[in-house]
Design an enzyme around this catalytic site. Structure first.
Site, PDB file in Angstrom:
ATOM      1  N   HIS A  93     -28.877  24.030 103.760  1.00  0.00           N
ATOM      2  CA  HIS A  93     -29.232  25.344 103.203  1.00  0.00           C
ATOM      3  C   HIS A  93     -28.541  26.478 103.952  1.00  0.00           C
ATOM      4  O   HIS A  93     -28.453  27.585 103.438  1.00  0.00           O
ATOM      5  CB  HIS A  93     -30.751  25.537 103.111  1.00  0.00           C
ATOM      6  CG  HIS A  93     -31.464  25.837 104.394  1.00  0.00           C
ATOM      7  ND1 HIS A  93     -32.084  24.882 105.166  1.00  0.00           N
ATOM      8  CD2 HIS A  93     -31.669  27.004 105.045  1.00  0.00           C
ATOM      9  CE1 HIS A  93     -32.643  25.447 106.208  1.00  0.00           C
ATOM     10  NE2 HIS A  93     -32.400  26.741 106.170  1.00  0.00           N
ATOM     11  N   ASP A 230     -31.214  17.711 105.138  1.00  0.00           N
ATOM     12  CA  ASP A 230     -30.772  19.111 105.112  1.00  0.00           C
ATOM     13  C   ASP A 230     -29.693  19.371 106.181  1.00  0.00           C
ATOM     14  O   ASP A 230     -29.936  20.050 107.165  1.00  0.00           O
ATOM     15  CB  ASP A 230     -31.991  20.017 105.329  1.00  0.00           C
ATOM     16  CG  ASP A 230     -31.726  21.463 104.970  1.00  0.00           C
ATOM     17  OD1 ASP A 230     -30.541  21.838 104.849  1.00  0.00           O
ATOM     18  OD2 ASP A 230     -32.691  22.236 104.834  1.00  0.00           O
ATOM     19  N   SER A 660     -33.050  27.417 111.887  1.00  0.00           N
ATOM     20  CA  SER A 660     -32.464  26.429 110.991  1.00  0.00           C
ATOM     21  C   SER A 660     -31.117  25.999 111.515  1.00  0.00           C
ATOM     22  O   SER A 660     -30.283  26.836 111.848  1.00  0.00           O
ATOM     23  CB  SER A 660     -32.267  27.022 109.610  1.00  0.00           C
ATOM     24  OG  SER A 660     -33.412  26.808 108.863  1.00  0.00           O
TER      25      SER A 660
HETATM   26  N1  ARG Z   1     -37.814  26.699 104.611  1.00  0.00           N
HETATM   27  C1  ARG Z   1     -36.533  26.546 105.191  1.00  0.00           C
HETATM   28  C2  ARG Z   1     -36.067  27.897 105.738  1.00  0.00           C
HETATM   29  O1  ARG Z   1     -36.822  28.788 105.870  1.00  0.00           O
HETATM   30  C3  ARG Z   1     -35.564  25.936 104.253  1.00  0.00           C
HETATM   31  C4  ARG Z   1     -35.125  26.785 103.108  1.00  0.00           C
HETATM   32  C5  ARG Z   1     -34.158  26.171 102.167  1.00  0.00           C
HETATM   33  N2  ARG Z   1     -34.737  25.208 101.272  1.00  0.00           N
HETATM   34  C6  ARG Z   1     -35.323  25.520 100.090  1.00  0.00           C
HETATM   35  N3  ARG Z   1     -35.858  24.572  99.375  1.00  0.00           N
HETATM   36  N4  ARG Z   1     -35.381  26.748  99.638  1.00  0.00           N
HETATM   37  O2  ARG Z   1     -34.948  28.336 105.678  1.00  0.00           O
HETATM   38  N1  GLU Z   2     -35.582  27.122 107.374  1.00  0.00           N
HETATM   39  C1  GLU Z   2     -35.661  28.198 108.326  1.00  0.00           C
HETATM   40  C2  GLU Z   2     -34.323  28.899 108.544  1.00  0.00           C
HETATM   41  O1  GLU Z   2     -33.470  28.913 107.736  1.00  0.00           O
HETATM   42  C3  GLU Z   2     -36.183  27.688 109.602  1.00  0.00           C
HETATM   43  C4  GLU Z   2     -37.537  27.288 109.393  1.00  0.00           C
HETATM   44  C5  GLU Z   2     -38.457  28.223 110.080  1.00  0.00           C
HETATM   45  O2  GLU Z   2     -38.596  29.384 109.698  1.00  0.00           O
HETATM   46  O3  GLU Z   2     -39.040  27.681 111.008  1.00  0.00           O
HETATM   47  O4  GLU Z   2     -34.125  29.559 109.505  1.00  0.00           O
END
Ligand code: ARG
Ligand code: GLU
Length: 736
Positions: A93, A230, A660
């Site tokens: 991502h 990911d 991330s």
């Molecule tokens: N939650 C993770 C972050 O904050 C992954 C985001 C990307 N994945 C998604 N399904 N939107 O970045």
């Molecule tokens: N998926 C998040 C990012 O892109 C990290 C997950 C979190 O916030 O801990 O930074």
């Protein structure tokens, strides 16, 4: 051996056993994201938890620390260097936007089929993408704050700090190509400088298809158990001198001795882990009054608006394949915050964090009342309460403004429309006018490429309904008049807006540009999209933003004094500064979680579970054919553990947005995974870290390597990596 010494040996073995068991487990989870240069004060605890290397291997300024292998990837993610030839591992991502922007014809297939370079020459340049190394961090508080006392006005204080910052940064750059940037820590009670080196020629080396890299999509996002691979792989290229250079075909892979060794021997519950990266924003030390604004205003308002928008997008994306492609990245962004905030609100409530803060504040108040050295501390909480109470209505109103009218894509083009209008205001010749307008339109091509009018029109309707329900008091007259003119029929109003605006399609915009005459801006000024944007902008600029700016400035001042006082109150506690997108190290342990019951939840998922979720009719749960084949034939190579292919695991490291892509390390500083998320129940850790609930989620490095090797057929990339299977020592760590 005498009976006595046998007994002693037995006794000391037991003692060692108890020492290991009981000294390791009390510190189950560790709150905190530490400045790497301050790790010496944690070394004892980290060693007791399982660190096997000196902390100055993790960070040092002579160029040999592992800090040289952690990079800021783009503007808001982390990555890790995993070979001497500049190979960078980060999240899928985190690379997603760069892949979407690639100017190659087959990029759509990359989401469907993945991309794995078969040799170095195949790697694809990603214009605009950067990778930044942190060469050094130093506490420069004295240089910035000496003689700056608490009673100076903020204007005076800020201007002194700005001047000193510029001087010190320049000195640290020392006429090199390095950059230096000073940021406040502990709410402006400390200042640290980071000396950085930014590379600009970054190329894509490996990208699994969405069926692996985004598996589970928004449904599994922010959730444990998780089944996403990911990750993505890039490479840093440098000029002939191994220094940053603009893209050139002749650039060479960046050469470095500092990269992470990879350990594929696995881990078990309780094993020590570290996450090294760039967490973006946390606010652990704010008052209950500020937290209440998050918990009961900004989060719920954003959630409500985005629920409406996502319902519309989901429908249009399911009906039309083109819309899926246009909106997939946008939806990921919008849904990401939407879901995190829901977890945040429920976590804050389940933990009664506001209640806990209030208790903490009572203790603080009685301490402050007695403290003669810090007289300013006494009134802080009352001042915070008053300021927050006075600002609540503004905060709520502006959150609706930002998420509702300004959440409509057409209205979001306000900045571009403003440029168009200023062309007419400038004294341009006809030629200049046409050229400049054409350039503005060309710059908007990226927007139009991923834009669908029927979708946005439905978003307009649903967000306007919300806006009219909630914001009658401050609404611009233009909105009220239009609503009335369309007989209170928002659908008819929407129809009118999208039909008549020249900004709803690039053809219409270009058609207008072709005919536009110098001096004649009336068509744009009367354009409904411009009016929708501009009247809100004027209302915000007049009635809301100045007051909010004062409020935030006031809070910044109070927060600084409050932070200082808290550090004074708890002199023996080691505080960590809130995240600010600078390099930090968190440490914790591999640890399952089950917030619903007493049973210990699993800490790892595997490929069998991925295949069990396979749904050929679902965009997000469709397992690629080849992966299923690899599963069925158990073609795991050297990457499996006890016959199964590990996919993801959780641990108790304190992370945040920006973490991330961070390397997840074992006690030897070897790479065992790549961080990519947190568990839903623990997303409130940006405000409150609860060791029982907060978990970071990582891709197991063995899954990453398996996908590169067996799925991607890019084994040549593995040859550059240093991969070991040597397990960690269970016994006491070696002395340095
Ligand atoms: N939650 C993770 C972050 O904050 C992954 C985001 C990307 N994945 C998604 N399904 N939107 O970045
Ligand atoms: N998926 C998040 C990012 O892109 C990290 C997950 C979190 O916030 O801990 O930074």
């Amino acid at each position: 051996m005498s009976g006595r010494s046998k007994f002693l040996t037995f006794f000391s073995k037991c003692a060692l056993f108890f020492l290991i068991v009981f000294s390791r487990f009390p510190a189950i989870a560790k709150e905190g994201m530490w400045i790497p240069a301050t790790l010496a004060s944690h070394e004892k605890e980290m060693r007791a938890m399982g660190l096997e290397i000196p902390v100055d291997k993790l960070y040092n300024e002579d160029g040999t620390g592992l800090n040289n292998a952690v990079v800021l990837f783009g503007k808001g993610c982390t990555g890790e260097i995993i070979s001497s030839k500049g190979l960078v591992l980060t999240n899928h991502h985190c690379g997603y936007g760069s892949v979407q922007r690639l100017a190659t014809a087959d990029k759509k297939d990359y989401f469907a089929n993945g991309f794995f370079a078969k040799k170095m020459e195949d790697e694809i340049p990603c214009p605009g993408l950067t990778v930044t190394f942190i060469r050094r961090m130093e506490n420069v508080t004295d240089r910035i704050l000496t003689g700056v006392n608490d009673v100076l006005s903020d204007e005076v204080r800020d201007s002194i700090i700005a001047k000193r910052t510029a001087v010190v940064e320049k000195e640290f750059m020392n006429n090199t190509h390095l950059e230096a940037s000073i940021k406040p820590y502990f709410q402006g009670n400390q200042y640290w400088i980071s000396v950085t080196e930014t590379f600009r020629d970054i190329r894509l080396a490996g990208f699994p298809p969405n069926g692996i890299g985004a598996f589970g999509g928004d449904v599994e996002n922010w959730m444990w158990p998780r089944h996403t691979g990911d990750f993505s792989l890039f490479r840093v290229y440098a000029g002939p001198d191994n220094k940053p250079a603009d893209y050139a075909a002749a650039n060479q892979p960046y050469e470095t001795d500092e990269f992470f060794n990879i350990n594929i021997s696995g881990y078990k519950e309780g094993d020590f882990t570290m996450v090294y990266g760039f967490p973006g924003i946390t606010q652990e030390y704010i008052s209950s009054y500020e937290l209440k604004e998050v918990d009961s205003l900004t989060d719920p308002i954003s959630i409500a608006a985005r629920t409406r928008k996502l319902n519309v997008w989901n429908g249009h994306m399911a009906w039309y394949k083109e819309n899926f492609l246009k909106y997939t990245a946008k939806r990921a962004g919008v849904a990401n915050g939407w879901k995190k905030w829901q977890g945040e609100v429920s976590g804050l409530e389940a933990n009664d964090v506001i209640g806990k803060k209030r208790d903490y504040e009572k203790t603080f108040q009685s301490w402050a009342d007695k403290n003669v050295n810090l007289p300013l501390a006494r009134n802080l909480l009352a001042q915070m309460r008053n300021a927050a109470t006075a600002a609540d209505a503004l905060i709520s109103e502006d959150q609706y403004n930002k998420e509702a009218p300004l959440g409509i894509e057409l209205v979001q083009q306000g900045a571009a429309m403003e440029k168009v209008i200023s062309c007419f205001r400038a004294n341009f010749s006809q030629r200049q006018l046409t050229d400049t307008l054409q350039k503005i339109s060309a710059d908007m091509a990226g927007f139009y490429k991923n834009y669908d009018v029927p979708t946005d029109k439905d978003v307009f309707i649903t967000l306007m309904v919300l806006y009219f329900n909630k914001c009658a008091a401050w609404m611009p007259d233009y909105y009220k008049a239009q609503y009335k003119a369309h007989n209170q029929d928002i659908g008819a109003w929407a129809e009118d807006v999208y039909n008549s605006s020249i900004f709803s399609a690039q053809d219409k915009l270009n058609d207008f540009i072709f005919k536009a005459k110098a001096g004649d801006s009336s068509k744009v000024i009367n354009d409904p999209a411009w009016q929708l944007y501009n009247t809100i902008a004027i209302m915000r600029n007049e009635k809301i933003l100045p007051a909010l700016k004062n409020y935030y400035a006031r809070m910044r001042y109070l927060d600084r004094l409050y932070m200082k006082a808290q550090m004074e109150e708890y002199k023996d506690k080691t505080f960590y500064p809130d995240a600010n997108l600078t390099l930090r190290l968190s440490y914790g342990q591999v640890k399952g979680v089950d917030t619903k019951g007493a049973a210990k939840g699993p800490y790892q998922t595997n490929l069998g579970e991925v295949v069990a979720l396979d749904d050929p009719n679902s965009d997000i749960f469709k397992v690629p054919q080849k992966l299923k084949y690899l599963y069925q034939t158990k073609m795991y190579g050297m990457w499996s553990e006890k016959g199964a292919m590990p996919v993801a695991f959780i641990a108790s490291n304190h992370t945040s947005g920006g973490s991330s892509g961070s390397p997840v390390l074992n006690g030897r500083g070897e790479l065992i995974g790549t961080n990519f998320d947190r568990a839903y129940e623990g997303t409130m850790s940006d405000y409150y870290f609860d060791p029982a609930r907060c978990r970071n989620i990582s891709v197991d490095i063995r899954y990453t390597l398996f996908i590169i090797d067996k799925f991607g057929g890019a084994g040549w990339l593995l040859d550059e990596m240093k991969i070991t299977k040597k397990p960690l020592q269970a016994a006491a760590p070696k002395e340095r």
